[in-house]
Design a protein around this motif. Structure first.
Motif, PDB file in Angstrom:
ATOM      1  N   ASN A   1     -15.222  17.986  -8.363  1.00  0.00           N
ATOM      2  CA  ASN A   1     -14.699  16.664  -8.034  1.00  0.00           C
ATOM      3  C   ASN A   1     -13.231  16.767  -7.613  1.00  0.00           C
ATOM      4  OD1 ASN A   1     -16.982  14.765  -8.997  1.00  0.00           O
ATOM      5  ND2 ASN A   1     -16.648  16.117 -10.748  1.00  0.00           N
ATOM      6  N   ASP A   2     -12.856  15.934  -6.653  1.00  0.00           N
ATOM      7  CA  ASP A   2     -11.465  15.803  -6.229  1.00  0.00           C
ATOM      8  C   ASP A   2     -11.069  14.340  -6.368  1.00  0.00           C
ATOM      9  OD1 ASP A   2     -10.956  18.562  -5.187  1.00  0.00           O
ATOM     10  OD2 ASP A   2     -12.616  18.006  -3.862  1.00  0.00           O
ATOM     11  N   ASN A   3      -9.892  14.104  -6.953  1.00  0.00           N
ATOM     12  CA  ASN A   3      -9.465  12.732  -7.192  1.00  0.00           C
ATOM     13  C   ASN A   3      -7.944  12.662  -7.108  1.00  0.00           C
ATOM     14  OD1 ASN A   3      -8.343  10.661  -9.360  1.00  0.00           O
ATOM     15  ND2 ASN A   3     -10.341   9.890  -8.719  1.00  0.00           N
ATOM     16  N   GLY A   4      -7.446  11.686  -6.364  1.00  0.00           N
ATOM     17  CA  GLY A   4      -5.995  11.543  -6.259  1.00  0.00           C
ATOM     18  C   GLY A   4      -5.612  10.353  -5.407  1.00  0.00           C
ATOM     19  N   GLY A   5      -4.362  10.354  -4.964  1.00  0.00           N
ATOM     20  CA  GLY A   5      -3.889   9.242  -4.149  1.00  0.00           C
ATOM     21  C   GLY A   5      -2.441   9.433  -3.760  1.00  0.00           C
ATOM     22  N   GLY A   6      -1.918   8.455  -3.047  1.00  0.00           N
ATOM     23  CA  GLY A   6      -0.540   8.545  -2.600  1.00  0.00           C
ATOM     24  C   GLY A   6       0.031   7.193  -2.221  1.00  0.00           C
ATOM     25  N   GLN A   7       1.334   7.149  -2.108  1.00  0.00           N
ATOM     26  CA  GLN A   7       2.056   5.965  -1.648  1.00  0.00           C
ATOM     27  C   GLN A   7       3.170   6.388  -0.697  1.00  0.00           C
ATOM     28  OE1 GLN A   7       3.584   3.376  -4.715  1.00  0.00           O
ATOM     29  NE2 GLN A   7       1.582   3.028  -5.657  1.00  0.00           N
ATOM     30  N   VAL A   8       3.393   5.562   0.323  1.00  0.00           N
ATOM     31  CA  VAL A   8       4.538   5.710   1.223  1.00  0.00           C
ATOM     32  C   VAL A   8       5.206   4.343   1.294  1.00  0.00           C
ATOM     33  CG1 VAL A   8       5.339   6.265   3.530  1.00  0.00           C
ATOM     34  CG2 VAL A   8       3.396   7.507   2.566  1.00  0.00           C
ATOM     35  N   LYS A   9       6.512   4.288   0.979  1.00  0.00           N
ATOM     36  CA  LYS A   9       7.198   2.995   0.892  1.00  0.00           C
ATOM     37  C   LYS A   9       8.563   3.035   1.577  1.00  0.00           C
ATOM     38  CE  LYS A   9       6.814   3.030  -3.638  1.00  0.00           C
ATOM     39  NZ  LYS A   9       6.858   2.626  -5.068  1.00  0.00           N
ATOM     40  N   LEU A  10       8.908   1.926   2.193  1.00  0.00           N
ATOM     41  CA  LEU A  10      10.254   1.706   2.695  1.00  0.00           C
ATOM     42  C   LEU A  10      11.047   0.985   1.618  1.00  0.00           C
ATOM     43  CD1 LEU A  10       9.486   0.472   6.332  1.00  0.00           C
ATOM     44  CD2 LEU A  10      10.340   2.721   5.653  1.00  0.00           C
ATOM     45  N   GLY A  11      12.281   1.411   1.397  1.00  0.00           N
ATOM     46  CA  GLY A  11      13.083   0.834   0.335  1.00  0.00           C
ATOM     47  C   GLY A  11      14.398   0.278   0.834  1.00  0.00           C
ATOM     48  N   LEU A  12      14.902  -0.709   0.109  1.00  0.00           N
ATOM     49  CA  LEU A  12      16.180  -1.339   0.414  1.00  0.00           C
ATOM     50  C   LEU A  12      16.946  -1.521  -0.879  1.00  0.00           C
ATOM     51  CD1 LEU A  12      18.138  -2.814   2.354  1.00  0.00           C
ATOM     52  CD2 LEU A  12      16.811  -4.908   1.955  1.00  0.00           C
ATOM     53  N   ASN A  13      18.087  -0.875  -0.979  1.00  0.00           N
ATOM     54  CA  ASN A  13      18.943  -0.959  -2.165  1.00  0.00           C
ATOM     55  C   ASN A  13      20.179  -1.783  -1.794  1.00  0.00           C
ATOM     56  OD1 ASN A  13      20.148  -0.625  -4.626  1.00  0.00           O
ATOM     57  ND2 ASN A  13      20.568   1.546  -4.379  1.00  0.00           N
ATOM     58  N   ILE A  14      20.244  -3.012  -2.286  1.00  0.00           N
ATOM     59  CA  ILE A  14      21.292  -3.947  -1.883  1.00  0.00           C
ATOM     60  C   ILE A  14      22.441  -3.905  -2.879  1.00  0.00           C
ATOM     61  CG2 ILE A  14      21.821  -6.348  -1.323  1.00  0.00           C
ATOM     62  CD1 ILE A  14      18.889  -6.764  -0.723  1.00  0.00           C
TER      63      ILE A  14
END
Length: 339
Positions: free
Chosen positions: A204-217
């Protein structure tokens, strides 16, 4: 030819270590926690976790770059017998320079992988699996950080499965002091059978990911204000039975703090994702979590926080969680120096 090269490298490292000032130090740190979870959406995960983790380790510093650390991280859950229900050894080699970090062995997860989103790595790992068993490498400069790692979960035997996690994460800032950045996180768990295969058992293979744009004000009157938004996906397959299932969705979060009060809100909508070491709520098509954080005491080496969390998912609007955590770290104290 290669033997001469290896011998030259070994002699060079030994000579450099011999010329540098060496030292032996000690560190003591810990985590105390009380975490009550009332999850009607996930009754099996509705628990109260309470206990303390304490770590004692010794470091042998060959020079400013090369270090060996050996110790133990022990867990006591309040009311449990025997006193230490779990003791995780700490034993690793660490190379650290201005741009590079390399760990090999059994080393703390905190500070190197603790920034992963809870959708991918649940926060209960800090209670019950505080160490990584494997390798980690990180490169960083003013604009860019990238970390790759592998964490062994189980070694294959006649009865035990072969399991390990691997992943990478990073952040890129176009301008050093600018407000914008892009971050990414990915992991995959490989789950193979034992040496003696069972009928209908598959890899079995199991996983995931996220790609996000960020703004630090900055300059808002708050101590901190940041926004992130992007995409999330997961991967899951049973080899020989089906191909990769790839649910996808949208994620966003906002964090703000002012003195001792902070709010953290995270939102997800899309196809539900089943990630083994991730937060179960992301199996829902819509999910929102609001953390209200109060830090009653904050000192140089001690921090205590109350966190009230409110979970909202389809059909369940009153799931809640109350936690108190105190962390302390006495820092590394030099026991002996020698030339």
């Amino acid at each position: 030819m290669f033997k001469k090269i290896y011998l030259f490298i070994a002699v060079s490292l030994f000579s450099a270590a011999a010329m540098a000032q060496q030292s032996l130090d000690v560190n003591f740190n810990g985590l105390g926690f009380l975490d009550n979870r009332e999850y009607k959406a996930f009754i099996p995960r509705s628990h109260t976790f309470s206990g303390t983790r304490t770590t004692l380790d010794f470091g042998l510093n060959l020079d400013s770059l090369n270090h060996f650390v050996v110790g133990v991280n022990a867990l006591h859950e309040f009311g449990a017998k025997p006193f230490f229900g779990q003791a995780d050894p700490v034993a690793y080699y660490k190379y650290e320079s201005k741009n590079w970090l390399f760990n090999a062995g059994m080393f703390p997860r905190e500070g190197v992988l603790s920034d992963y989103p809870r959708a991918l790595l649940t926060d209960t790992l800090r209670y019950y699996r505080p160490n990584v068993q494997g390798l980690l490498a990180r490169y960083q400069n003013e604009h860019f950080t990238e970390t790759g790692w592998i964490d062994w979960l189980s070694r294959q035997t006649i009865t035990e499965r072969e399991q390990f996690l691997f992943g990478f994460s990073g952040k890129y800032k176009p301008a050093v002091n600018g407000p914008f950045y892009i971050s990414h996180y990915f992991l995959l768990m490989h789950d193979a059978g034992a040496e003696v295969l069972l009928p209908n058992d598959h890899i079995n293979d199991n996983g995931g990911g996220q790609v996000k744009l960020g703004l630090n004000i900055k300059n808002t009157g708050l101590d901190s204000l940041s926004f992130e938004a992007g995409g999330m996906f997961s991967l899951e397959r049973e080899r020989g039975v089906d191909g990769f299932k790839t649910p996808r969705g949208f994620v966003a979060n906002v964090y703000l703090s002012y003195h001792r009060i902070a709010l953290f809100d995270e939102f997800y909508t899309g196809q539900g994702s089943h990630i083994v070491y991730g937060d179960s709520y992301y199996e829902k098509s819509t999910y929102n979590r609001l953390d209200v954080i109060y830090t009653p005491f904050l000192f140089k080496r001690i921090k205590g926080q109350f966190i009230a969390s409110f979970h909202f998912s389809p059909g369940y609007f009153n799931d809640n969680q109350e936690a108190f955590r105190v962390t302390y770290d006495l820092g590394r104290k030099v026991l002996k120096r020698w030339d």
